[in-house]
Design a protein around this motif. Structure first.
Motif, PDB file in Angstrom:
ATOM      1  N   ILE A   1       0.861  -1.179   0.000  1.00 34.38           N
ATOM      2  CA  ILE A   1       0.000   0.000   0.000  1.00 34.38           C
ATOM      3  C   ILE A   1       0.897   1.229   0.000  1.00 34.38           C
ATOM      4  CG2 ILE A   1      -1.676   1.340   1.339  1.00 34.38           C
ATOM      5  CD1 ILE A   1      -2.803  -1.300   2.386  1.00 34.38           C
ATOM      6  N   ALA A   2       0.660   2.143  -0.932  1.00 38.39           N
ATOM      7  CA  ALA A   2       1.481   3.358  -1.026  1.00 38.39           C
ATOM      8  C   ALA A   2       0.743   4.380  -1.878  1.00 38.39           C
ATOM      9  CB  ALA A   2       2.849   3.044  -1.637  1.00 38.39           C
ATOM     10  N   ARG A   3       1.256   5.611  -1.887  1.00 36.89           N
ATOM     11  CA  ARG A   3       0.742   6.613  -2.817  1.00 36.89           C
ATOM     12  C   ARG A   3       1.294   6.298  -4.203  1.00 36.89           C
ATOM     13  NH1 ARG A   3       2.092   9.954   1.778  1.00 36.89           N
ATOM     14  NH2 ARG A   3       0.149  10.447   2.882  1.00 36.89           N
ATOM     15  N   LEU A   4       0.421   6.351  -5.186  1.00 42.69           N
ATOM     16  CA  LEU A   4       0.772   5.863  -6.519  1.00 42.69           C
ATOM     17  C   LEU A   4       0.754   6.994  -7.538  1.00 42.69           C
ATOM     18  CD1 LEU A   4       1.257   3.606  -8.620  1.00 42.69           C
ATOM     19  CD2 LEU A   4      -1.233   3.271  -8.673  1.00 42.69           C
ATOM     20  N   ARG A   5       1.810   7.048  -8.327  1.00 41.43           N
ATOM     21  CA  ARG A   5       1.863   7.955  -9.478  1.00 41.43           C
ATOM     22  C   ARG A   5       2.212   7.129 -10.711  1.00 41.43           C
ATOM     23  NH1 ARG A   5       5.478  13.403  -9.999  1.00 41.43           N
ATOM     24  NH2 ARG A   5       3.795  14.128  -8.643  1.00 41.43           N
ATOM     25  N   ARG A   6       1.467   7.346 -11.756  1.00 39.30           N
ATOM     26  CA  ARG A   6       1.778   6.703 -13.039  1.00 39.30           C
ATOM     27  C   ARG A   6       1.636   7.747 -14.132  1.00 39.30           C
ATOM     28  NH1 ARG A   6      -0.484   4.160 -17.495  1.00 39.30           N
ATOM     29  NH2 ARG A   6       0.683   2.330 -18.246  1.00 39.30           N
ATOM     30  N   ARG A   7       2.679   7.913 -14.921  1.00 33.78           N
ATOM     31  CA  ARG A   7       2.670   8.898 -15.994  1.00 33.78           C
ATOM     32  C   ARG A   7       3.105   8.228 -17.289  1.00 33.78           C
ATOM     33  NH1 ARG A   7       0.403  11.116 -12.516  1.00 33.78           N
ATOM     34  NH2 ARG A   7       0.709  13.224 -11.665  1.00 33.78           N
ATOM     35  N   GLU A   8       2.395   8.546 -18.355  1.00 34.44           N
ATOM     36  CA  GLU A   8       2.806   8.112 -19.683  1.00 34.44           C
ATOM     37  C   GLU A   8       3.393   9.311 -20.429  1.00 34.44           C
ATOM     38  OE1 GLU A   8      -0.380   4.523 -20.561  1.00 34.44           O
ATOM     39  OE2 GLU A   8      -0.832   6.546 -21.297  1.00 34.44           O
ATOM     40  N   THR A   9       4.265   9.019 -21.362  1.00 31.59           N
ATOM     41  CA  THR A   9       4.839  10.057 -22.215  1.00 31.59           C
ATOM     42  C   THR A   9       4.534   9.706 -23.663  1.00 31.59           C
ATOM     43  OG1 THR A   9       6.625  10.492 -20.647  1.00 31.59           O
ATOM     44  CG2 THR A   9       6.940  11.257 -22.908  1.00 31.59           C
ATOM     45  N   LEU A  10       3.929  10.640 -24.371  1.00 32.86           N
ATOM     46  CA  LEU A  10       3.587  10.472 -25.781  1.00 32.86           C
ATOM     47  C   LEU A  10       4.645  11.182 -26.624  1.00 32.86           C
ATOM     48  CD1 LEU A  10       1.318   9.631 -27.903  1.00 32.86           C
ATOM     49  CD2 LEU A  10       0.550  12.005 -27.697  1.00 32.86           C
ATOM     50  N   THR A  11       5.218  10.459 -27.582  1.00 31.20           N
ATOM     51  CA  THR A  11       6.266  11.035 -28.427  1.00 31.20           C
ATOM     52  C   THR A  11       5.847  10.957 -29.884  1.00 31.20           C
ATOM     53  OG1 THR A  11       7.990  10.389 -26.859  1.00 31.20           O
ATOM     54  CG2 THR A  11       8.690  10.894 -29.110  1.00 31.20           C
ATOM     55  N   LEU A  12       5.925  12.095 -30.549  1.00 37.95           N
ATOM     56  CA  LEU A  12       5.647  12.166 -31.981  1.00 37.95           C
ATOM     57  C   LEU A  12       6.920  11.780 -32.732  1.00 37.95           C
ATOM     58  CD1 LEU A  12       3.182  13.079 -33.707  1.00 37.95           C
ATOM     59  CD2 LEU A  12       4.301  15.307 -33.901  1.00 37.95           C
ATOM     60  N   GLU A  13       6.791  10.924 -33.722  1.00 36.70           N
ATOM     61  CA  GLU A  13       7.965  10.446 -34.447  1.00 36.70           C
ATOM     62  C   GLU A  13       8.782  11.622 -34.985  1.00 36.70           C
ATOM     63  OE1 GLU A  13       8.982   7.084 -37.825  1.00 36.70           O
ATOM     64  OE2 GLU A  13       7.072   8.160 -37.912  1.00 36.70           O
ATOM     65  N   GLY A  14      10.056  11.677 -34.542  1.00 34.62           N
ATOM     66  CA  GLY A  14      10.935  12.745 -34.978  1.00 34.62           C
ATOM     67  C   GLY A  14      10.581  14.099 -34.413  1.00 34.62           C
ATOM     68  N   GLY A  15       9.729  14.120 -33.386  1.00 33.81           N
ATOM     69  CA  GLY A  15       9.278  15.403 -32.878  1.00 33.81           C
ATOM     70  C   GLY A  15       9.234  15.445 -31.367  1.00 33.81           C
ATOM     71  N   PRO A  16       8.415  16.338 -30.824  1.00 33.50           N
ATOM     72  CA  PRO A  16       8.385  16.558 -29.378  1.00 33.50           C
ATOM     73  C   PRO A  16       7.643  15.446 -28.633  1.00 33.50           C
ATOM     74  CG  PRO A  16       6.731  17.911 -30.455  1.00 33.50           C
ATOM     75  CD  PRO A  16       7.489  17.214 -31.551  1.00 33.50           C
ATOM     76  N   SER A  17       7.702  15.542 -27.290  1.00 38.45           N
ATOM     77  CA  SER A  17       7.004  14.622 -26.395  1.00 38.45           C
ATOM     78  C   SER A  17       6.124  15.417 -25.445  1.00 38.45           C
ATOM     79  CB  SER A  17       8.006  13.788 -25.590  1.00 38.45           C
ATOM     80  OG  SER A  17       8.786  12.971 -26.433  1.00 38.45           O
TER      81      SER A  17
END
Length: 580
Positions: free
Chosen positions: A344-360
């Motif tokens: 049991i803990a505080r939970l953080r989950r983050r996804e990162t979206l990256t555009l091909e050859g571009g920013p995230s």
């Protein structure tokens, strides 16, 4: 099906049960030894109750039993026991020990001895078990004042079956006894009496503000006593099955007493799974009991938060390694694996979206009803389609890692976008995300990566989020502000549900209520109560009228009419190969 009548005061002379069944024309002796009947309704006279029952053979004798958690619907009070196969009960102050049998998700109590004592006969009609008790009369109603509150006494000519329910501030007691229609409690304004069929009387009582009705039976002469007083539970422990013990007590936190009902679980003998109202998607709510029955759970407790209007989840749900809904606001969560290990803990989950050859860009939200500026992702676990939830959204549909459709400046509820089986939908919200909204154009390739904190949570196949976190390593770590709960929520006293992990890895699922009809513990008091139950780590679950604990086909507390519908819960399943 040929109806079988069992008159418990009559003995078939020198005949085995198989011969009796053969005489009735239902089965051969060999088939009778394995024959079972069961149903989900009991009829007492002209009244029908939703109570599971079963008929089986044990030691050469026919047994008829009802689900033990439904016994109170017949006025039968369970006492403590340390043997899952035997159950002590009290009925009009008479103590009996009944044989118990666990079958699938139920634990049935064989009522043959009670039927013999009362002279009741039974008869099976399809899914209904008919119980015909001897005639009884409601002879009087008396009212008295005590230091703790009001008592109303129903005088009976003999012990008989009865049940009661509470709804909308009214307590209704139905007794298998006849009564004169004009019978009234003397000097009482809280009693109304009416016939409930030809063989029952129904009495209704207005519940005084702040009190709850508590019913008990007395004998010599037979009486039913209804007390209106602060809620209190007597200490009791029932070893319900190997690995499952059912407890109740009134426990003190600080200088305040709280009724508590909880299950202690051996993780080596049970398995846990998140359960939800709708398997086809994330939208929907249902009574916890209905949800548990549909999923085949032996026990269950309500789970995480949800939006009651949209019926969408507001917290983490992961099942079998698949994220059904992501965590929000870094709130507390419970994670576990198939070996019974949990954390049991505080939970953080983050996804990162990256555009091909571009920013995230960060993607903080997954399959949730919580909306904020940024990017949210919706997978097939959400449902077949996604419909914008806020004005001004840009929606991009991704299939096989490539954007195949895009629409912008959408209004909330404007149109539905199909979620590909091999893809997902991105919803871009708020002015801060204008760069992502303009960059996510049709034909561009995108990729995702995810990061979970604590990292160990990524290794657990099952997660259920709620919050706030109450205990860790035996210490109180409550910080509802850090988990972004509102000030009113942080200060509220309300019914509570919680889950905890004990010293030896044992699990505790508990509900707590106030002694009055409303109220309950604060979050700080809930942390103290979980410590009293032996938890080293503990998590607060959704509370208020969502708070409910289920076992063996019934809610243990509160009554079904009081419990609200919920989005998800924690299902508890017995390990059959170990429990039998």
């Amino acid at each position: 099906m040929v109806a079988i009548t069992l008159k418990t005061r009559f003995q078939w002379p020198q005949l085995a049960l198989g011969a009796v069944v053969a005489i009735l024309g239902t089965a051969s002796p060999a088939a009778a030894q394995s024959a079972r009947q069961q149903g989900d309704r009991i009829a007492i006279g002209s009244r029908t109750l939703s109570v599971p029952w079963a008929q089986w053979q044990q030691g050469g004798n026919a047994r008829i039993g009802i689900g033990d958690t439904a016994a109170r619907q017949l006025g039968i009070e369970l006492a403590g026991t340390d043997d899952p196969q035997r159950q002590a009960v009290r009925w009009f102050e008479a103590s009996l020990t009944l044989k118990a049998r666990r079958q699938e998700t139920q634990r049935y109590l064989a009522l043959n001895r009670l039927f013999e004592r009362t002279g009741a006969s039974t008869r099976v009609q399809g899914q209904t078990l008919r119980i015909e008790p001897p005639k009884a009369r409601l002879e009087g109603i008396r009212r008295g004042q005590h230091p703790w509150g009001e008592r109303i006494v129903l005088d009976l000519s003999r012990p008989t079956f009865w049940h009661w329910r509470v709804r909308d501030g009214t307590a209704t007691v139905t007794v298998a006894a006849t009564a004169a229609a004009q019978l009234q409690a003397r000097d009482s304004e809280v009693t109304a009496v009416k016939a409930a069929g030809q063989d029952a009387a129904q009495l209704q009582f207005d519940i005084p503000a702040g009190l709850v009705p508590q019913v008990q039976t007395l004998r010599d002469p037979a009486r039913i006593a209804i007390d209106f007083r602060p809620r209190s539970l007597q200490q009791r422990e029932i070893r319900w099955a190997p690995g499952v013990s059912w407890h109740q007590d009134t426990i003190t936190a600080g200088d305040t007493r709280f009724p508590a009902v909880w299950l202690s679980l051996d993780p080596a003998r049970v398995s846990l799974r998140p359960i939800q109202a709708e398997d086809a998607g994330m939208q929907g709510i249902a009574p916890l009991a209905q949800m548990a029955r549909q999923q085949g759970a032996t026990a269950a407790i309500n789970g995480g938060f949800f939006n009651r209007n949209s019926q969408l989840p507001l917290g983490a749900i992961r099942r079998d390694g698949r994220w059904l809904s992501g965590p929000i606001l870094d709130r507390g969560a419970f994670a576990w694996n198939e070996r019974g290990q949990g954390t049991i803990a505080r939970l953080r989950r983050r996804e990162t979206l990256t555009l091909e050859g571009g920013p995230s860009w960060p993607v903080p939200l997954l399959n949730t009803g919580y909306t904020q500026s940024g990017i949210a992702r919706y997978t097939p676990a959400w449902g077949q389609t996604y419909t914008p939830m806020t004005d001004g959204e840009t929606v991009a549909v991704v299939r096989d890692g490539r954007i195949v459709r895009r629409a912008s400046s959408l209004r909330a509820g404007e149109r539905a976008f199909d979620i590909p089986a091999n893809g997902y939908v991105l919803a871009v919200r708020g002015s801060d995300s204008e760069g992502a909204a303009s960059a996510l154009t049709r034909g561009k390739a995108v990729s995702l990566r995810a990061q979970t904190s604590p990292a160990a949570f990524a290794d657990y196949p099952h997660v259920l989020g709620a919050g706030p976190l109450l205990l860790q390593d035996g210490r109180t770590v409550l910080d509802a502000r850090a988990e972004n709960f509102s000030q009113p929520f942080r200060n509220q006293a309300a019914p509570r549900s919680a889950i905890g992990i004990g010293n030896s890895g044992s699990l505790i699922v508990a509900t707590f209520y106030g002694q009055k009809s409303d109220g309950g513990p604060t979050l700080a008091q809930t942390a103290q109560l979980m410590q009293r139950l032996g938890a080293q780590s503990a998590l607060n679950l959704d509370g208020g009228n969502s708070s409910a604990l289920y076992l063996g086909g019934q809610l243990l507390d509160p009554p079904p009419a009081v419990a609200g519908r919920v989005h998800n819960g924690l299902g508890i399943f017995l390990q059959r190969d170990r429990a039998r």
